[in-house]
Structure formats: structure tokens, C-alpha cells
Design a protein around this motif. Structure first.
Motif, PDB file in Angstrom:
ATOM      1  N   ALA A 122       0.829  -1.200   0.000  1.00 50.68           N
ATOM      2  CA  ALA A 122       0.000   0.000   0.000  1.00 50.68           C
ATOM      3  C   ALA A 122       0.871   1.261   0.000  1.00 50.68           C
ATOM      4  CB  ALA A 122      -0.938  -0.004   1.199  1.00 50.68           C
ATOM      5  N   LEU A 123       1.932   1.234   0.791  1.00 52.01           N
ATOM      6  CA  LEU A 123       2.857   2.372   0.817  1.00 52.01           C
ATOM      7  C   LEU A 123       3.558   2.555  -0.523  1.00 52.01           C
ATOM      8  CD1 LEU A 123       4.449   1.939   4.352  1.00 52.01           C
ATOM      9  CD2 LEU A 123       2.940   3.786   3.605  1.00 52.01           C
ATOM     10  N   ILE A 124       3.984   1.457  -1.115  1.00 52.30           N
ATOM     11  CA  ILE A 124       4.627   1.532  -2.427  1.00 52.30           C
ATOM     12  C   ILE A 124       3.671   2.115  -3.461  1.00 52.30           C
ATOM     13  CG2 ILE A 124       5.524   0.118  -4.332  1.00 52.30           C
ATOM     14  CD1 ILE A 124       6.771  -1.704  -2.133  1.00 52.30           C
ATOM     15  N   ASN A 125       2.436   1.677  -3.438  1.00 55.77           N
ATOM     16  CA  ASN A 125       1.439   2.209  -4.380  1.00 55.77           C
ATOM     17  C   ASN A 125       1.216   3.703  -4.172  1.00 55.77           C
ATOM     18  OD1 ASN A 125       1.122  -0.330  -5.481  1.00 55.77           O
ATOM     19  ND2 ASN A 125      -0.695  -0.809  -4.281  1.00 55.77           N
ATOM     20  N   LEU A 126       1.144   4.128  -2.918  1.00 60.15           N
ATOM     21  CA  LEU A 126       0.947   5.538  -2.606  1.00 60.15           C
ATOM     22  C   LEU A 126       2.144   6.374  -3.066  1.00 60.15           C
ATOM     23  CD1 LEU A 126      -0.939   7.588  -1.274  1.00 60.15           C
ATOM     24  CD2 LEU A 126       0.200   7.097   0.894  1.00 60.15           C
ATOM     25  N   ILE A 127       3.337   5.861  -2.818  1.00 62.65           N
ATOM     26  CA  ILE A 127       4.542   6.566  -3.268  1.00 62.65           C
ATOM     27  C   ILE A 127       4.560   6.679  -4.782  1.00 62.65           C
ATOM     28  CG2 ILE A 127       7.055   6.348  -3.460  1.00 62.65           C
ATOM     29  CD1 ILE A 127       6.945   5.113  -0.578  1.00 62.65           C
ATOM     30  N   GLN A 128       4.243   5.601  -5.457  1.00 65.27           N
ATOM     31  CA  GLN A 128       4.223   5.613  -6.926  1.00 65.27           C
ATOM     32  C   GLN A 128       3.239   6.654  -7.450  1.00 65.27           C
ATOM     33  OE1 GLN A 128       6.291   3.825  -8.950  1.00 65.27           O
ATOM     34  NE2 GLN A 128       5.432   5.028 -10.613  1.00 65.27           N
ATOM     35  N   LYS A 129       2.070   6.728  -6.836  1.00 64.40           N
ATOM     36  CA  LYS A 129       1.061   7.706  -7.243  1.00 64.40           C
ATOM     37  C   LYS A 129       1.612   9.127  -7.108  1.00 64.40           C
ATOM     38  CE  LYS A 129      -3.430   9.464  -5.811  1.00 64.40           C
ATOM     39  NZ  LYS A 129      -4.491   9.367  -4.822  1.00 64.40           N
ATOM     40  N   HIS A 130       2.288   9.397  -5.980  1.00 66.11           N
ATOM     41  CA  HIS A 130       2.823  10.735  -5.751  1.00 66.11           C
ATOM     42  C   HIS A 130       4.030  11.036  -6.636  1.00 66.11           C
ATOM     43  CE1 HIS A 130       0.144  10.693  -2.285  1.00 66.11           C
ATOM     44  NE2 HIS A 130       0.254  12.006  -2.330  1.00 66.11           N
ATOM     45  N   LEU A 131       4.815  10.026  -6.966  1.00 71.28           N
ATOM     46  CA  LEU A 131       5.953  10.237  -7.854  1.00 71.28           C
ATOM     47  C   LEU A 131       5.503  10.753  -9.218  1.00 71.28           C
ATOM     48  CD1 LEU A 131       8.214   7.131  -7.170  1.00 71.28           C
ATOM     49  CD2 LEU A 131       8.705   9.518  -6.607  1.00 71.28           C
ATOM     50  N   ASN A 132       4.360  10.285  -9.651  1.00 72.57           N
ATOM     51  CA  ASN A 132       3.861  10.677 -10.962  1.00 72.57           C
ATOM     52  C   ASN A 132       3.332  12.106 -11.005  1.00 72.57           C
ATOM     53  OD1 ASN A 132       4.462   8.197 -12.144  1.00 72.57           O
ATOM     54  ND2 ASN A 132       2.543   7.319 -11.471  1.00 72.57           N
ATOM     55  N   VAL A 143      13.415  15.316  -1.584  1.00 74.60           N
ATOM     56  CA  VAL A 143      13.172  14.033  -0.926  1.00 74.60           C
ATOM     57  C   VAL A 143      14.432  13.173  -1.000  1.00 74.60           C
ATOM     58  CG1 VAL A 143      11.870  11.863  -1.072  1.00 74.60           C
ATOM     59  CG2 VAL A 143      10.680  14.057  -1.273  1.00 74.60           C
ATOM     60  N   LEU A 144      15.075  13.162  -2.141  1.00 75.61           N
ATOM     61  CA  LEU A 144      16.306  12.395  -2.295  1.00 75.61           C
ATOM     62  C   LEU A 144      17.384  12.899  -1.343  1.00 75.61           C
ATOM     63  CD1 LEU A 144      17.883  10.204  -3.725  1.00 75.61           C
ATOM     64  CD2 LEU A 144      18.456  11.866  -5.494  1.00 75.61           C
ATOM     65  N   GLU A 145      17.516  14.201  -1.195  1.00 68.68           N
ATOM     66  CA  GLU A 145      18.486  14.774  -0.260  1.00 68.68           C
ATOM     67  C   GLU A 145      18.196  14.317   1.172  1.00 68.68           C
ATOM     68  OE1 GLU A 145      18.754  19.032  -0.605  1.00 68.68           O
ATOM     69  OE2 GLU A 145      19.033  18.901  -2.770  1.00 68.68           O
ATOM     70  N   LEU A 146      16.922  14.314   1.550  1.00 65.77           N
ATOM     71  CA  LEU A 146      16.552  13.866   2.896  1.00 65.77           C
ATOM     72  C   LEU A 146      16.896  12.402   3.107  1.00 65.77           C
ATOM     73  CD1 LEU A 146      13.111  15.650   3.308  1.00 65.77           C
ATOM     74  CD2 LEU A 146      15.227  16.186   4.535  1.00 65.77           C
ATOM     75  N   LEU A 147      16.632  11.589   2.100  1.00 67.68           N
ATOM     76  CA  LEU A 147      16.949  10.166   2.206  1.00 67.68           C
ATOM     77  C   LEU A 147      18.452   9.952   2.327  1.00 67.68           C
ATOM     78  CD1 LEU A 147      14.466   8.724  -0.426  1.00 67.68           C
ATOM     79  CD2 LEU A 147      14.343   8.455   2.052  1.00 67.68           C
ATOM     80  N   GLU A 148      19.229  10.707   1.558  1.00 70.19           N
ATOM     81  CA  GLU A 148      20.682  10.590   1.637  1.00 70.19           C
ATOM     82  C   GLU A 148      21.181  11.052   2.995  1.00 70.19           C
ATOM     83  OE1 GLU A 148      21.761  12.810  -1.806  1.00 70.19           O
ATOM     84  OE2 GLU A 148      21.679  11.053  -3.116  1.00 70.19           O
ATOM     85  N   ASP A 149      20.603  12.130   3.535  1.00 69.32           N
ATOM     86  CA  ASP A 149      20.980  12.597   4.867  1.00 69.32           C
ATOM     87  C   ASP A 149      20.714  11.516   5.900  1.00 69.32           C
ATOM     88  OD1 ASP A 149      21.749  15.033   3.827  1.00 69.32           O
ATOM     89  OD2 ASP A 149      19.977  16.118   4.529  1.00 69.32           O
ATOM     90  N   GLU A 150      19.580  10.862   5.792  1.00 71.55           N
ATOM     91  CA  GLU A 150      19.226   9.796   6.734  1.00 71.55           C
ATOM     92  C   GLU A 150      20.230   8.649   6.637  1.00 71.55           C
ATOM     93  OE1 GLU A 150      17.326   7.972   9.804  1.00 71.55           O
ATOM     94  OE2 GLU A 150      16.899   9.980   9.045  1.00 71.55           O
ATOM     95  N   GLU A 151      20.635   8.317   5.420  1.00 72.76           N
ATOM     96  CA  GLU A 151      21.621   7.256   5.222  1.00 72.76           C
ATOM     97  C   GLU A 151      22.963   7.661   5.839  1.00 72.76           C
ATOM     98  OE1 GLU A 151      23.806   4.893   1.558  1.00 72.76           O
ATOM     99  OE2 GLU A 151      21.899   5.880   1.189  1.00 72.76           O
ATOM    100  N   ASP A 152      23.356   8.914   5.657  1.00 72.20           N
ATOM    101  CA  ASP A 152      24.596   9.410   6.253  1.00 72.20           C
ATOM    102  C   ASP A 152      24.539   9.332   7.776  1.00 72.20           C
ATOM    103  OD1 ASP A 152      25.602   9.946   3.733  1.00 72.20           O
ATOM    104  OD2 ASP A 152      25.162  12.093   3.815  1.00 72.20           O
ATOM    105  N   ILE A 153      23.400   9.652   8.345  1.00 73.09           N
ATOM    106  CA  ILE A 153      23.232   9.595   9.799  1.00 73.09           C
ATOM    107  C   ILE A 153      23.371   8.160  10.291  1.00 73.09           C
ATOM    108  CG2 ILE A 153      21.557   9.891  11.678  1.00 73.09           C
ATOM    109  CD1 ILE A 153      20.551  12.395  10.091  1.00 73.09           C
ATOM    110  N   ARG A 154      22.732   7.223   9.578  1.00 74.74           N
ATOM    111  CA  ARG A 154      22.851   5.806   9.959  1.00 74.74           C
ATOM    112  C   ARG A 154      24.307   5.346   9.876  1.00 74.74           C
ATOM    113  NH1 ARG A 154      18.087   5.145   7.016  1.00 74.74           N
ATOM    114  NH2 ARG A 154      19.261   4.454   5.206  1.00 74.74           N
ATOM    115  N   ASP A 155      25.003   5.732   8.796  1.00 73.19           N
ATOM    116  CA  ASP A 155      26.407   5.354   8.642  1.00 73.19           C
ATOM    117  C   ASP A 155      27.255   5.921   9.771  1.00 73.19           C
ATOM    118  OD1 ASP A 155      25.724   4.026   6.314  1.00 73.19           O
ATOM    119  OD2 ASP A 155      26.508   5.579   4.975  1.00 73.19           O
ATOM    120  N   ALA A 156      27.007   7.170  10.141  1.00 66.56           N
ATOM    121  CA  ALA A 156      27.765   7.799  11.220  1.00 66.56           C
ATOM    122  C   ALA A 156      27.533   7.078  12.542  1.00 66.56           C
ATOM    123  CB  ALA A 156      27.391   9.274  11.342  1.00 66.56           C
TER     124      ALA A 156
END
Length: 65
Positions: free
Chosen positions: A9-19, A29-42
Motif C-alpha cells: 500500500a505504501l509503495i502504491n501511494l509513493i508511486q502515485k505521488h511520484l507521478n 526528498v532524495l536529499e533527505l533520504l541521503e541525509d538519513e543514510e549518512d546519519i545511519r552510517d555515522a
């Protein structure tokens, strides 16, 4: 099973919004995701340093010379 249904359901909702989302919003959004990944790595690196310790700045400079 509920997790799979919720995930789909989440994937479908994301796909709808991507369009319908602007490119600039997608970039943000991509920047936020990358920041989150950097935080996890740290956090992983900090945990590793707590377990295995660190080296001094002088030792590091010798290693990279």
C-alpha cells in the motif's frame, strides 16, 4: 502478511505521488533520504569506535603519508 500488505500500500501511494510531484520536490526528498543514510552510517562508525577504539590524529597522519 499484514506487513506485506502495508508495504505494498505504501509503495502504491509513493508511486502515485511520484507521478504528480515536481522534480524539485523529488530532489529534496532524495536529499533527505541521503541525509538519513549518512546519519545511519555515522552511528555505525561511532558504535564501532566505541567497541574498537580510535587512533590519534598523529597516527592517522602517519598512516596516510
Amino acid at each position: 502478511m499484514e506487513t506485506t500488505t502495508t508495504r505494498q500500500a505504501l509503495i502504491n501511494l509513493i508511486q502515485k505521488h511520484l507521478n504528480i510531484t515536481s522534480e524539485s520536490t523529488l530532489e529534496k526528498v532524495l536529499e533527505l533520504l541521503e541525509d538519513e543514510e549518512d546519519i545511519r552510517d555515522a552511528r555505525v562508525e561511532i558504535a564501532d569506535a566505541r567497541i574498537h577504539g580510535t587512533i590519534s590524529w598523529d597516527e592517522y597522519k602517519k598512516e596516510i603519508a
